[in-house]
Enzyme design. Structure first.
Site, short mmCIF file in Angstrom:
data_model
loop_
_atom_site.label_atom_id
_atom_site.label_comp_id
_atom_site.label_asym_id
_atom_site.label_seq_id
_atom_site.Cartn_x
_atom_site.Cartn_y
_atom_site.Cartn_z
N HIS A 21 4.70 -11.24 10.71
CA HIS A 21 5.20 -9.80 10.60
C HIS A 21 5.91 -9.36 11.27
O HIS A 21 6.76 -8.09 11.35
CB HIS A 21 3.69 -9.92 10.35
CG HIS A 21 4.11 -7.28 9.96
ND1 HIS A 21 4.74 -7.27 8.58
CD2 HIS A 21 4.17 -6.28 10.70
CE1 HIS A 21 4.84 -5.78 8.78
NE2 HIS A 21 4.29 -5.43 9.77
N SER A 34 10.10 -0.78 5.20
CA SER A 34 10.17 -1.48 6.54
C SER A 34 11.34 -1.54 6.97
O SER A 34 12.25 -2.45 6.37
CB SER A 34 9.08 -3.12 6.67
OG SER A 34 8.03 -3.14 6.44
N ALA A 93 11.55 -4.14 3.20
CA ALA A 93 11.89 -5.41 3.95
C ALA A 93 11.69 -6.20 2.58
O ALA A 93 10.53 -6.75 2.04
CB ALA A 93 11.09 -5.49 5.06
N ASN A 124 13.67 -12.33 6.01
CA ASN A 124 13.54 -13.85 6.33
C ASN A 124 13.12 -14.42 5.08
O ASN A 124 13.31 -14.03 4.15
CB ASN A 124 11.20 -14.19 6.57
CG ASN A 124 10.35 -13.39 5.74
OD1 ASN A 124 10.46 -12.09 5.81
ND2 ASN A 124 10.41 -14.41 4.52
N HIS A 163 0.66 0.66 0.12
CA HIS A 163 0.76 -0.76 -0.64
C HIS A 163 -0.57 -0.44 -0.89
O HIS A 163 -2.10 -0.53 -0.91
CB HIS A 163 1.14 -1.86 0.17
CG HIS A 163 2.11 -1.85 1.16
ND1 HIS A 163 2.08 -0.71 2.54
CD2 HIS A 163 4.01 -2.17 0.72
CE1 HIS A 163 3.76 -0.83 3.23
NE2 HIS A 163 3.97 -1.41 2.25
N MET A 174 5.99 -7.32 -1.45
CA MET A 174 4.46 -6.59 -1.47
C MET A 174 5.15 -4.77 -1.77
O MET A 174 3.55 -3.94 -1.97
CB MET A 174 3.30 -6.46 -0.49
CG MET A 174 4.17 -8.43 -0.01
SD MET A 174 2.34 -8.12 1.81
CE MET A 174 3.22 -10.07 1.57
N SER A 175 5.67 -4.57 -1.95
CA SER A 175 6.02 -2.90 -2.95
C SER A 175 7.13 -2.87 -3.72
O SER A 175 7.41 -4.15 -4.56
CB SER A 175 6.95 -2.20 -1.29
OG SER A 175 8.01 -2.60 -1.38
N TYR A 178 -2.38 -3.38 -1.58
CA TYR A 178 -2.89 -4.85 0.12
C TYR A 178 -3.71 -3.75 1.10
O TYR A 178 -4.36 -4.25 1.68
CB TYR A 178 -1.77 -5.09 0.58
CG TYR A 178 -1.01 -4.78 1.66
CD1 TYR A 178 -1.28 -4.41 2.61
CD2 TYR A 178 0.08 -5.14 1.06
CE1 TYR A 178 0.19 -4.17 3.91
CE2 TYR A 178 1.67 -4.71 2.06
CZ TYR A 178 1.31 -3.86 3.29
OH TYR A 178 2.19 -3.86 3.84
N GLU A 179 -3.19 -2.81 1.04
CA GLU A 179 -4.07 -1.41 2.04
C GLU A 179 -5.17 -1.15 1.23
O GLU A 179 -6.33 -0.34 2.04
CB GLU A 179 -3.13 -0.41 2.32
CG GLU A 179 -2.06 -0.33 3.16
CD GLU A 179 -0.92 0.35 3.45
OE1 GLU A 179 -1.31 1.53 4.92
OE2 GLU A 179 -0.73 0.49 2.67
N HIS A 209 5.02 2.10 10.18
CA HIS A 209 4.91 3.19 8.98
C HIS A 209 4.46 4.94 8.97
O HIS A 209 3.00 4.61 9.56
CB HIS A 209 4.72 2.86 7.64
CG HIS A 209 4.77 1.44 6.73
ND1 HIS A 209 5.82 1.96 5.71
CD2 HIS A 209 5.25 0.54 7.35
CE1 HIS A 209 6.36 0.33 5.58
NE2 HIS A 209 5.80 -0.46 6.25
#
Ligand code: 8IG
Length: 272
Positions: free
Chosen positions: A247, A32, A116, A235, A86, A211-212, A88-89, A64
């Protein structure tokens, strides 16, 4: 079902045909916020939608898109992997690692993983880039689960003591001495952490959360590539400040940092 390694070597052959590139020197996975910056590396000489390559799953995250661009910069032929996927998808660890395995199978011996991330260190402001010195994999999975690798890749029990190459970190330090280093804690998401979880990983030495990256890094190292990780802090992690997390700020921070990220990528690519 074809095993993950065969699938990656097949996809690499398809990528070679579609891009017209015989072999890559370097691959950059764009997280990201990094895609805009990567434009500074130059105009692509080829773009291959990843949907046309075997084993790729479509990204579902805004910002993306699934394309592998070929760029020539810093005397190298570079595969820019846009549209990371990811866990989470709903993807498996093998699906998450497939793009990185594919570009390594297509020749890339060096992989830059960008992302990110949330930052735990109050002195590292959002908008800063941090080099990843090490990670803590909190996804409770591994891209190496499943059928064993082919004999050419050796054992599935890979040594991760130099996962994020000290050699590459030194090179980056020479050209970008102001960047700080941090340990990246990789969660499954897609929820952000609780303040207690952030205190936990902070006490373990982490200063970045995301998360990646961790599964891709493991898969890349396992295939013998040298790995460099770069986080754009967008953040402060939960509980570090009173500000709520969302997000949108992630995407905005990427856009406003695009110029800096582009320059940094160009500098780093020439130095590696
Ligand atoms: I950007 O604070 C980004 N990605 N897990 N936590 C996790 N992932 C993130 C965060 C964060 N910020």
């Amino acid at each position: 079902m074809t095993n993950s390694y065969e699938l990656a070597f097949q996809a690499a052959d398809e990528l070679r045909v579609r891009s017209g590139v015989d072999s890559y020197d370097l691959a950059i996975v764009l997280g990201s916020g990094w895609k805009e910056g990567a434009g500074a590396l130059g105009d692509p000489v080829a773009d291959v939608p990843s949907a046309t390559l075997r084993g790729f799953v479509a990204p579902t995250v805004e910002g993306h898109s699934g394309v592998i661009y070929t760029v020539r910069a810093g005397g190298k032929t570079i595969a820019l992997v846009s549209g990371r996927v990811h866990l989470y998808e709903g993807n498996t660890a093998a699906q998450v690692a497939h793009p990185v395995r594919t570009v390594i199978a297509a020749g890339a011996r060096t992989v830059i993983l960008t992302n990110a991330a949330g930052g735990l260190d109050p002195s590292v402001a959002p908008g800063s880039v941090v080099t990843i010195s090490d990670h803590i994999n909190l996804t409770a999975t591994s891209p190496l689960e499943g059928p064993p690798p082919p004999p050419s890749l050796g054992s599935r029990f890979v040594d991760l003591s130099d996962l994020y190459s000290r050699r590459l970190l030194e090179r980056v330090r020479e050209v970008a001495p102001t960047l700080s280093e941090g340990v990246y804690a990789g969660f499954r998401g897609p929820h952000y952490e609780t303040p207690a979880e952030i205190r936990m990983v902070g006490s373990w030495g982490a200063s970045l959360v995301g998360m990646s990256t961790v599964l891709e890094a493991i898969a890349a190292r396992h295939m013998g590539a040298e790995v460099l990780g770069l986080s754009l802090v967008t953040n402060y992690a939960a509980g570090v400040t009173d500000a709520p997390l969302n997000h949108l700020e992630v995407l905005e921070a990427g856009q406003s940092a695009a110029g800096t990220l582009g320059q940094l990528l160009a500098t780093v690519v020439s130095a590696l």
